[in-house]
Design an enzyme around this catalytic site. Structure first.
Site, PDB file in Angstrom:
ATOM      1  N   SER A  25       0.828  -1.360  -0.048  1.00 18.26           N
ATOM      2  CA  SER A  25      -0.400  -0.218   0.193  1.00 18.26           C
ATOM      3  C   SER A  25       0.822   0.947   0.188  1.00 18.26           C
ATOM      4  O   SER A  25       0.114   2.205  -0.923  1.00 18.26           O
ATOM      5  CB  SER A  25      -0.963   0.179   1.162  1.00 18.26           C
ATOM      6  OG  SER A  25      -1.695  -0.805   1.312  1.00 18.26           O
ATOM      7  N   ARG A  29       2.019   4.358  -2.979  1.00 22.00           N
ATOM      8  CA  ARG A  29       1.370   5.909  -3.052  1.00 22.00           C
ATOM      9  C   ARG A  29       2.644   6.589  -3.214  1.00 22.00           C
ATOM     10  O   ARG A  29       2.470   7.884  -2.977  1.00 22.00           O
ATOM     11  CB  ARG A  29       0.885   5.736  -1.556  1.00 22.00           C
ATOM     12  CG  ARG A  29      -0.328   5.265  -1.615  1.00 22.00           C
ATOM     13  CD  ARG A  29      -1.025   4.892   0.426  1.00 22.00           C
ATOM     14  NE  ARG A  29      -1.880   5.347   0.286  1.00 22.00           N
ATOM     15  CZ  ARG A  29      -2.664   3.608   0.258  1.00 22.00           C
ATOM     16  NH1 ARG A  29      -2.566   2.941  -0.343  1.00 22.00           N
ATOM     17  NH2 ARG A  29      -4.225   3.427   0.425  1.00 22.00           N
ATOM     18  N   ARG A 125     -14.313  -7.287  -9.765  1.00 25.54           N
ATOM     19  CA  ARG A 125     -14.517  -6.253  -8.610  1.00 25.54           C
ATOM     20  C   ARG A 125     -15.688  -4.848  -9.279  1.00 25.54           C
ATOM     21  O   ARG A 125     -15.276  -4.089  -9.805  1.00 25.54           O
ATOM     22  CB  ARG A 125     -13.033  -5.895  -8.020  1.00 25.54           C
ATOM     23  CG  ARG A 125     -12.665  -7.120  -7.621  1.00 25.54           C
ATOM     24  CD  ARG A 125     -10.966  -7.232  -7.509  1.00 25.54           C
ATOM     25  NE  ARG A 125     -10.881  -6.529  -6.173  1.00 25.54           N
ATOM     26  CZ  ARG A 125     -10.099  -6.305  -5.632  1.00 25.54           C
ATOM     27  NH1 ARG A 125      -8.448  -5.870  -5.831  1.00 25.54           N
ATOM     28  NH2 ARG A 125     -10.598  -5.250  -4.611  1.00 25.54           N
ATOM     29  N   ASP A 316      -6.367  -8.152   4.877  1.00 27.00           N
ATOM     30  CA  ASP A 316      -6.406  -8.933   4.313  1.00 27.00           C
ATOM     31  C   ASP A 316      -5.428 -10.068   5.148  1.00 27.00           C
ATOM     32  O   ASP A 316      -4.779 -10.843   4.319  1.00 27.00           O
ATOM     33  CB  ASP A 316      -4.692  -7.847   3.089  1.00 27.00           C
ATOM     34  CG  ASP A 316      -5.127  -6.856   2.459  1.00 27.00           C
ATOM     35  OD1 ASP A 316      -6.569  -6.996   2.140  1.00 27.00           O
ATOM     36  OD2 ASP A 316      -5.010  -6.440   2.015  1.00 27.00           O
TER      37      ASP A 316
HETATM   38  C1  S3P Z   1      -5.590  -1.236   0.043  1.00 26.37           C
HETATM   39  C2  S3P Z   1      -7.013  -1.564   0.630  1.00 26.37           C
HETATM   40  C3  S3P Z   1      -7.563  -2.299   1.023  1.00 26.37           C
HETATM   41  C4  S3P Z   1      -6.959  -4.303   1.307  1.00 26.37           C
HETATM   42  C5  S3P Z   1      -5.435  -3.621   0.223  1.00 26.37           C
HETATM   43  C6  S3P Z   1      -4.995  -2.548  -0.096  1.00 26.37           C
HETATM   44  C7  S3P Z   1      -5.433  -0.040   0.346  1.00 26.37           C
HETATM   45  O1  S3P Z   1      -8.665  -3.268   0.313  1.00 26.37           O
HETATM   46  O2  S3P Z   1      -7.343  -5.116   1.009  1.00 26.37           O
HETATM   47  O3  S3P Z   1      -5.218  -4.752   0.189  1.00 26.37           O
HETATM   48  O4  S3P Z   1      -3.716  -0.152  -0.267  1.00 26.37           O
HETATM   49  O5  S3P Z   1      -5.191   1.499  -0.158  1.00 26.37           O
HETATM   50  P1  S3P Z   1     -10.348  -1.726   0.948  1.00 26.37           P
HETATM   51  O6  S3P Z   1      -9.862   0.092   0.429  1.00 26.37           O
HETATM   52  O7  S3P Z   1     -10.743  -1.673  -0.842  1.00 26.37           O
HETATM   53  O8  S3P Z   1     -10.852  -2.223   1.735  1.00 26.37           O
END
Ligand code: S3P
Length: 429
Positions: A25, A29, A125, A316
């Site tokens: 994540s 970013r 999705r 996750d």
């Molecule tokens: C993520 C947010 C989560 C997570 C994904 C990564 C992110 O999803 O399950 O693996 O990087 O913001 P959601 O925001 O849809 O819950």
């Protein structure tokens, strides 16, 4: 045996000190912020899995240059105000929900039109969760019944106040990014806190962002932000697989280095500690994101309960926690987890199917599962269902099972953890 199948043999124990991939994540970013910034940035310990490479490929299409080393990337960007692309440029987001949702927020306010698409899993999705708030901000987005491909047309965005109907960091981030290009203020209220990496990184690069109770506020970005250097902490969601292996195999101990200790990401560690796990934290540091080393030892565990308010903090980790629960004493209840049905696979169905094949006592519910433990796992043949976290969960299942586990389509682990099998060979005995 086919080439797409791997065999995981039972292990005696796992031991050693390991470095993990950069947090996925935070890696997405940091690349996006480096693309928003004007000039040169350098990111170290980047996650170089296929998902993060999808973000790089998309950002190249708007004029951002990348020089990618094994775990370091140098970025040179014209800055958000000078992103440029031909009309109807195609953005391949691959398997990555984070890429498509975060970039939609920034592409919605551009002067060129974009077409965003992805693989079979991403195409299944739901996208109305970003189409709806971005449309309220004046974005013009065409989709096929709220699914990919998305065509985003140029528009002048306006700020809104949006309350997230589902706790999603991806949706929150898409709106906050769009807010940088919108007239006026943009507010996002989150009913349950979910990962806050976007907000922390805005602070780091000097973009004003404010929090009042559970509402985040950003303003129009008025001037370019300068480039920056950043080291990404290790991924706690990847660490979870090794944590599980060390807890479940007797005589094991592992040190996992520089793991993100962001409070929105470590609910699984708190839960496991409560269930009886020995997991200690040392060398704590902070660079806008807290991180430190985890020391994990074999432990005897009790069953646990997870309900809707806790889900966003360990979303996750649920497949691997379900595996851990098969070895815990007592009944584990996982409820309020319906979001799992719209991840890379339907993770309630795929987790239950795989664990049942290996002999677990597990029941499926619309919003979760119930697991009775401890139940010794036997070997068997399972499918990764094109889902990296299911594949890695099944590898750990193979280590603790009494016979080999054969995993079809195991190579999907490359989505988040390209060095996974190399690390496994170093620590398994
Ligand atoms: C993520 C947010 C989560 C997570 C994904 C990564 C992110 O999803 O399950 O693996 O990087 O913001 P959601 O925001 O849809 O819950």
């Amino acid at each position: 045996m086919t080439e797409s199948m791997c065999t995981i043999n039972p292990a005696k124990y796992v031991r050693g000190k390991i470095s993990l991939p950069g947090d996925k994540s935070i890696s997405h970013r940091s690349l996006i912020f480096a693309a928003i910034a004007k000039g040169k940035s350098k990111i170290r310990s980047l996650n170089t899995g296929v998902d993060v490479l999808s973000t790089i490929a998309c950002l190249q299409k708007v004029g951002v240059h990348f020089q990618l080393g094994r775990y370091t990337v140098n970025v040179n960007s014209p800055g958000l105000f000078d992103w440029h692309a031909e009309d109807k440029t195609m953005f391949n987001c691959g398997n990555s929900g984070t890429t498509i949702r975060l970039l939609s927020g920034l592409l919605a306010g551009q002067t060129f039109s974009s077409i965003l698409y992805g693989d079979e899993s991403l195409s299944r999705r739901p996208m109305e969760r970003i189409i709806e708030p971005l449309t309220q901000m004046n974005a013009i987005i065409k989709s096929t019944d709220n699914h990919l491909p998305l065509t985003i047309y140029p528009s002048k965005l306006k700020g809104i106040h949006y309350t997230l109907p589902v706790a999603s960091a991806q949706v929150k981030s898409a709106i906050l990014f769009a807010g940088l290009l919108a007239d006026g203020k943009t507010h996002v209220t989150e009913p349950v806190p979910c990962r806050d990496h976007t907000e922390r990184m805005m602070k780091m690069v000097g973009i004003p962002i404010f929090k009042k109770k559970n509402t985040w506020t950003v303003h129009t970005l008025k001037r370019p932000i300068p480039g920056f250097e950043y080291s990404v902490p290790a991924d706690p969601s990847s660490a979870a697989f090794w944590v599980a292996a060390a807890l479940l195999l007797p005589d094991s101990h592992l040190v996992l280095q520089n793991v993100s200790l962001n409070p929105t990401r470590i609910a699984y560690l708190q839960l496991l500690n409560k269930a009886g796990a020995t997991i200690n934290v040392s060398n704590e540091q902070n660079n806008y994101e807290p991180f430190g080393d985890l020391l994990v030892k074999s432990s005897s565990l009790q069953g646990f309960s997870i309900s809707s308010n806790t889900i966003p903090g360990l979303i996750d980790e649920i497949p691997i926690l379900a595996l851990v629960a098969t070895q815990a004493h007592g009944t584990t209840h996982i409820r309020g987890a319906q979001e799992l049905r719209v991840k890379e696979s339907d993770r309630i169905a795929t987790t239950v199917t795989c664990l049942k094949t290996l002999g677990a006592s597990i029941e499926e519910h619309q919003d979760g599962m119930t697991i009775h433990g401890p139940t010794p796992l036997k070997g068997g043949k399972v499918n990764a269902f094109m889902d990296h976290r299911i594949a890695m969960t099944m590898v750990i299942a193979g280590l603790i099972a009494s016979e080999p586990v054969y995993i079809e389509d195991y190579s999907v682990v490359d989505i988040s953890y390209p060095d996974f099998f190399e690390t496994l060979e170093k620590i398994r005995y």
